[in-house]
Design an enzyme around this catalytic site. Structure first.
Site, PDB file in Angstrom:
ATOM      1  N   ASP A  52       7.893  30.827  11.799  1.00  0.00           N
ATOM      2  CA  ASP A  52       7.359  32.056  11.232  1.00  0.00           C
ATOM      3  C   ASP A  52       8.204  32.502  10.039  1.00  0.00           C
ATOM      4  OD1 ASP A  52       5.656  34.602  11.491  1.00  0.00           O
ATOM      5  OD2 ASP A  52       7.672  35.411  11.716  1.00  0.00           O
ATOM      6  N   GLU A 124       3.094  26.973  13.077  1.00  0.00           N
ATOM      7  CA  GLU A 124       4.414  27.478  12.691  1.00  0.00           C
ATOM      8  C   GLU A 124       5.526  26.606  13.267  1.00  0.00           C
ATOM      9  OE1 GLU A 124       3.596  32.236  12.006  1.00  0.00           O
ATOM     10  OE2 GLU A 124       4.101  31.543  14.023  1.00  0.00           O
TER      11      GLU A 124
END
Length: 232
Positions: A52, A124
């Site tokens: 992220d 991610e």
């Protein structure tokens, strides 16, 4: 690793045009916690956490270079549209990450390979694994290749169809569709201003203003989407 897993990882490597020196990182990125609960090993949660941050950094860098005259608020809006769950899940589906996920039996039966949250998390985690294995430039290349085409999409840059985005989010988070209601119309015929409210069930989620009802609905949808992003 077994032969089937070796093949699955090789397919992912082909799609992102990168061969892992440490394939266990890629394996970890594609392993959901429900699989670990049953079979042991490492799940992809720590990589998802790191991925992220990697994605935010690399997209921020990309947007600063691509739009050097844009203000912070506009860059933030574009980045938010690029990294939301719907967008990441769509990119994960293009890479066919769902087929490669390692899931527990219950999650498998529950359709986990098609769940947006799992796909977005795996995407991610994949970026984190790529960064850890090949460094920042390897991760940057993949991010640029996947996201740069989206920057040429007018609806993304200048307000991607907000009603469609709100509908997707409302269905995902609340399992119901938004309802638009005309609140007011003012001004002469040549310069009308419409005010529209949007509801989810009985709850008012946003209000918008525009020269046409369609513009006002889009404005209201954007307001409601920001509210739902905060909720999610």
């Amino acid at each position: 690793m077994n032969e089937k897993l070796d093949h699955t990882l090789a397919v992912i490597e082909t799609r992102i045009k990168y061969r892992f020196r440490n394939p266990e990182l890629l394996e970890e990125a594609l392993t959901h916690r429900t699989y670990v609960n049953e079979a042991g090993g490492k799940d992809n949660q720590r990589l998802e956490f790191f991925g992220d941050a990697v994605l935010d950094f690399l997209l921020s860098d990309l947007l600063l270079r691509r739009f050097p005259d844009s203000r912070e608020g506009e860059l933030t809006r574009i980045r938010a549209a690029l990294v939301d769950e719907v967008s990441l899940a769509r990119l994960a589906a293009e890479l066919d990450l769902g087929t490669s996920l390692r899931l527990g039996r219950g999650e498998e039966k529950g359709g986990g390979r098609h769940k947006r949250s799992l796909l977005a998390d795996a995407f991610e985690a994949l970026l984190a694994a790529l960064y850890l294995d090949g460094g920042i430039e390897s991760a940057r290349r993949v991010v640029h290749e996947l996201f740069e085409p989206l920057l040429d999409t007018p609806e993304l840059l200048f307000g991607r169809d907000a009603k469609t985005e709100l509908q997707e989010r409302a269905r995902l988070l609340h399992r119901e569709l938004p309802r638009y209601q005309l609140k007011d119309a003012t001004g002469p015929d040549h310069d009308r201003r419409f005010t529209v409210e949007v509801y989810l069930g009985a709850e008012l989620m946003g209000e918008g203003v525009g020269r046409t009802k369609k513009e006002a609905e889009q404005d209201a949808a954007r307001a409601a989407t920001l509210l739902l992003r905060g909720e999610h």
